[in-house]
Design a protein around this motif. Structure first.
Motif, short mmCIF file in Angstrom:
data_model
loop_
_atom_site.label_atom_id
_atom_site.label_comp_id
_atom_site.label_asym_id
_atom_site.label_seq_id
_atom_site.Cartn_x
_atom_site.Cartn_y
_atom_site.Cartn_z
N ARG A 173 10.14 6.03 -10.36
CA ARG A 173 8.79 6.57 -10.16
C ARG A 173 8.45 7.80 -10.99
NH1 ARG A 173 7.55 2.12 -8.62
NH2 ARG A 173 7.67 1.51 -6.44
N LEU B 3 5.04 13.52 0.83
CA LEU B 3 5.83 12.62 0.00
C LEU B 3 7.05 13.36 -0.55
CD1 LEU B 3 6.04 9.83 -1.31
CD2 LEU B 3 4.59 10.64 -3.16
N ALA C 283 0.84 -1.20 0.00
CA ALA C 283 0.00 0.00 0.00
C ALA C 283 0.87 1.26 0.00
CB ALA C 283 -0.93 0.00 1.20
N TYR C 284 1.96 1.23 0.77
CA TYR C 284 2.84 2.40 0.79
C TYR C 284 3.56 2.58 -0.54
CZ TYR C 284 2.02 3.77 5.58
OH TYR C 284 1.43 4.24 6.72
N ILE C 285 3.92 1.46 -1.15
CA ILE C 285 4.57 1.57 -2.47
C ILE C 285 3.58 2.20 -3.45
CG2 ILE C 285 5.35 0.23 -4.47
CD1 ILE C 285 6.81 -1.61 -2.54
N GLU C 286 2.34 1.72 -3.38
CA GLU C 286 1.30 2.28 -4.25
C GLU C 286 1.19 3.80 -4.02
OE1 GLU C 286 0.10 0.07 -6.36
OE2 GLU C 286 -0.89 1.78 -7.34
N ALA C 287 1.17 4.17 -2.75
CA ALA C 287 1.03 5.59 -2.43
C ALA C 287 2.24 6.38 -2.91
CB ALA C 287 0.85 5.76 -0.92
N SER C 288 3.41 5.77 -2.86
CA SER C 288 4.63 6.49 -3.25
C SER C 288 4.66 6.74 -4.75
CB SER C 288 5.88 5.73 -2.82
OG SER C 288 6.13 4.65 -3.69
N LYS C 289 3.80 6.03 -5.50
CA LYS C 289 3.78 6.24 -6.95
C LYS C 289 3.18 7.59 -7.31
CE LYS C 289 3.89 1.40 -8.15
NZ LYS C 289 3.15 0.23 -8.57
#
Lengths: 329, 201
Positions: free
Chosen positions: B133, B114, A53-59
């Motif tokens: 990214r 972020l 979920a955090y990886i998804e958010a970091s996108k």
């Protein structure tokens, strides 16, 4: 279970698996190992879901501007060495990293109308993988067909990042021109009282005049075109600009506004695009003062305060107006 | 079982933003022998495997209640009554989610956070993260671009993911947890990590 894993160990392993899963499907052998691990403890299931979920958010970082990150990182490092004066000069950016106003979100779209209000910014991801970043007070309509990807710009400013699709050109129609691209990234600005402007940051594109007259013009990266209106027909004014200038032009994408020697008058007009708060400077001499710095574009109050501090002015903040004036001697 | 793509997106969009508050809340009612991290992981496990999320209207509340019930069941098993831990079963008045009108502001805030986190990443880790990214390169492409082994790229990306998770899941104002901070934050080279063979590589 021989020995209970700690939550920390689980988290490390979960992040490692999540990183690997992010690269694509696992080979069978690894997939089996992952299943075994997930079955070993309920916390593993949670830790993996959380890490993913955090990886998804970091996108969401895709909406961030690489140049600005580099810039901030360099400044972050040198922060200790910044003088008080520099802090004023760089305004919001240097004063507090998290003060940056970034408003963007992505939506998937194949057709439709998208607009932003004053002070708002939006990123629209289109069905072909292209994306449009809308600056403040901007409206576009997307109309894709099998033959071409057409987007109308009805005023405002937008950056287009075009995904490659041979045989289906990406066309932006704005006031007096058609901008055609295959795979590139560029900005079109149609602002009140200003000539229609196109800035190419990457790739090559072609500009045709809406009236069908004249030869199409081909442009490559780091070029700015202005449609200077004359009596009869617009004249294209083409100039080469530096990468730094291109970046400054795009500062709005991360909620910033960048000045390099603009007059206070120009700066207040730039802020007027982003909010209804009016900045009033009575003194004409003061309006001609030149400034430099990076500010948060949705924070005219912060800007006015910085200006007041730097020029030692009197500031009077009212509900929808900010007055700046020289201090009585 | 691994959570579905939809569930992972749901967690990313609606759940993780409440984790700092949940951690702060759990820390105030710590139970000996039960770490905050344990409860958080179990909470995610429940949220990942709940049949449907359609009926979860107040995500924050649901998340806190889930964590609470996990904590309570551990307490029952331990057969120790911690008054402090369970006294506020009824005072679990979590402020509800405010959905749409605030969404944009929340988004802006999250993207701002972020940005801070990415800026603070160690240089090489940040470089790889940005290429993956922002420039949307694959792991292999990054490796080619930088002329380094793919395994190095993966290692740095793992590091980036770890640090981002850590930062986003904790309250920004809170200094890193001393009990784990020093040991974990210095573990930059998984090659020398004795547990490395337990992780995929």
């Amino acid at each position: 279970m021989t020995q209970k894993q700690t939550a920390h160990q689980i988290e490390d392993i979960a992040v490692a698996w999540a990183t690997r899963l992010d690269n694509g499907p696992l080979p069978d052998e690894e997939a089996r190992a992952l299943d075994l691990w997930l079955d070993s403890d309920i916390r593993c299931v949670g830790a993996l879901a959380r890490a993913e979920a955090y990886i998804e958010a970091s996108k969401k970082a895709v909406a961030l501007d690489a140049a600005i990150i580099d810039d901030l990182a360099a400044r972050h490092k040198a922060k200790a060495g910044l003088s008080r004066r520099d802090v004023y000069k760089y305004g919001a950016a240097a004063a507090g990293l998290s003060a940056l106003g970034i408003a963007s979100y992505a939506t998937m779209a194949a057709a439709g109308t998208y607009e932003t209000r004053k002070g708002e910014m939006k990123v629209v991801t289109l069905s072909d993988g292209s994306s449009i970043s809308l600056n403040t007070d901007t409206k576009v309509r997307v109309a894709f067909s099998a033959k071409r990807r057409l987007v109308h710009l009805f005023g405002g400013e937008a950056m287009f990042t075009v995904a490659k699709d041979v045989g289906r050109p990406f066309v932006v129609s704005a006031k007096s021109a058609f901008v055609t691209a295959m795979a590139t990234s560029f900005t079109v600005g149609d602002l009140p009282d200003r000539p229609l402007t196109v800035v190419v940051s990457e790739g090559v594109l072609q500009i045709d005049r809406a009236d069908g007259k004249g030869q199409p013009v081909k442009l490559d990266a780091n070029t700015r075109v202005r449609f200077e209106p004359t009596a009869a027909m617009p004249v294209l004014k083409i100039e080469k600009i530096s990468t730094v200038q291109v970046d400054d032009d795009m500062a709005w994408r991360s909620g910033r506004i960048s000045f390099k020697g603009e007059t206070l008058d120009e700066a207040t007009r730039a802020f007027a695009r982003y909010s209804d708060i009016e900045l009033i400077i009575d003194d004409p001499g003061l309006r001609g003062e030149k400034i430099a710095g990076v500010f948060q574009n949705n924070d005219p109050v912060g800007f006015a305060e910085t200006v007041a501090l730097s020029f030692d002015l009197r500031i009077d903040i009212q509900e929808n107006r900010i007055y700046l004036s020289r201090k009585a001697a | 079982m691994r959570a579905s793509y939809e569930r992972r997106s749901w967690l990313a969009r609606h759940v993780i933003r409440h984790e700092p508050a949940l951690r702060a809340w759990l820390r105030r009612r710590q139970i000996p022998g039960l770490e905050v991290d344990d409860i958080v992981q179990e909470t995610y496990a429940r949220l990942a495997s709940v049949e449907s999320t359609d009926n979860i209207l107040n995500v924050k509340n649901y998340m806190f209640q889930t964590a609470y019930s996990i904590m309570a069941s551990h307490l029952r098993k331990s057969r120790i009554v911690h008054f402090k831990a369970i006294d506020d079963l009824n005072t679990l008045n979590v402020t509800p989610d405010e959905p749409t009108p605030e969404d944009q502001a929340i988004h802006r805030q999250e993207l701002g956070r972020l940005l801070d986190v990415v800026v603070a990443l160690p240089e090489k880790v940040r470089q790889v993260f940005m290429m993956r990214r922002i420039n949307d390169l694959s792991q292999r492409e990054v490796a080619q671009e930088l002329s380094i082994p793919e395994s190095t790229v993966e290692m740095r990306m793992r590091r980036a993911n770890f640090l981002i998770t850590k930062s986003l899941s904790e309250d920004g104002n809170r200094p890193p947890d001393a009990s784990m901070g020093t040991e974990r934050l210095t573990r930059i080279r998984p090659d020398r990590d004795p547990k490395a063979n337990r992780t995929p590589n």
